[in-house]
Design an enzyme around this catalytic site. Sequence first.
Site, mmCIF file in Angstrom:
data_model
loop_
_atom_site.group_PDB
_atom_site.id
_atom_site.type_symbol
_atom_site.label_atom_id
_atom_site.label_comp_id
_atom_site.label_asym_id
_atom_site.label_seq_id
_atom_site.Cartn_x
_atom_site.Cartn_y
_atom_site.Cartn_z
ATOM 1 C CB SER A 116 -0.858 -0.018 1.270
ATOM 2 O OG SER A 116 -1.442 1.234 1.487
ATOM 3 C CE1 TYR A 140 -3.660 -1.973 5.093
ATOM 4 C CE2 TYR A 140 -3.394 0.291 4.364
ATOM 5 C CZ TYR A 140 -3.573 -1.049 4.067
ATOM 6 O OH TYR A 140 -3.661 -1.454 2.770
ATOM 7 C CE LYS A 144 -1.671 -4.661 3.513
ATOM 8 N NZ LYS A 144 -2.112 -5.484 2.400
#
Length: 330
Positions: A116, A140, A144
């Site tokens: 991402s 988040y 990742k």
Amino acid sequence: MSILITGGAGYIGSHTVRHLQSLGKEIIVLDNLQTGHRKSVDVEKFYQFDIRDTEKLDQVFKENDIEGVIHFAANSLVGESMTDPYKYYSNNVYGMLCLLKRMYENKVEKIVFSSSAATYGEPKNIPILETDPTKPTNPYGETKLAMEKMMHWFDIAYGMKYVSLRYFNAAGAHPDGDIGEDHGPETHLIPLILQVPLGKREYISIYGDDYPTKDGTCLRDYIHVLDLADAHNLALEYLLDNNDSEIFNLGSGNGFSVKEVIEAARIVTAHEIKAKVTDRRPGDPAVLIASSEKIKSRLGWNPKRENIKTMIEDAWRWHKNNKNGFDDKN
Ligand code: UFG
């Protein structure tokens, strides 16, 4: 030989499954259906369990002839990750550890990973290059990035090869209109805008119009989900040709403001779509635009649906035909 797609019943996963099937590839889907939809994929082999269930995972590798994995299975909401980081470290980071262990034990050594733009955090340069600093601003993005680093060290130690695809804002739906975005709760701009003409929402909130951009609203790089699916196929082919590990950005290189996206949706839907400016959403960078030159030159990726109206038209077809998402399907 088949390809295992974890999280294959999610939004980007299901479009990638459909795309690879259209190219004649044999696909196995593994999804715990925490956020995915069984009806979004039409496959013979569908396993419903969590990737942290390593015994079952081992069984999947033992009973199938798998040559590579495309790994989507993860939680992906920035806001939720701020309030529940445990969930993100457990499902994303620990889940990846379980997957990689079972992969190398079973001699499956190629993985395409769904990463991402959140790995960059607040960008230093626009457009963002793969060599730019990675400094996530939420759990988040941190998870990742940790998953990418895990693959890097597994490559050095065990020779596992990976391609990490850092996507920007996925949008659109399959032009057939039978699969698309269906998140609960929905937090993404385009599906929320389309809830207004669907009569599910009175107006769309514009999260701040005092950013240092042309019209004061945030700029994002929207990329059609089918162009993303195509990139996954190219990345897989690249790995199966015995190439080295790589990280690629995936965007269209164009920034659209929140107001421009709303305007495009007004044209596509022929609906006035009321909008109200509200406070900024914490953690939103003003501008996120990718340079995707690396994947274009190295893998020959050539996005075909870069027009924002095309993305909204495709999303609109899906949402109009399936007002309650996959719940409308038999
Ligand atoms: N926005 C609004 N109103 C809404 C919803 C969104 O104005 O009701 C704005 C946001 O502030 C943002 C833009 O629309 O400026 C896009 O927001 P999305 O929530 O659709 O997408 P994000 O850019 O926040 O998220 C994307 C990916 C994430 C990734 C993140 C990296 O979806 O997976 O970029 O920052 F983590």
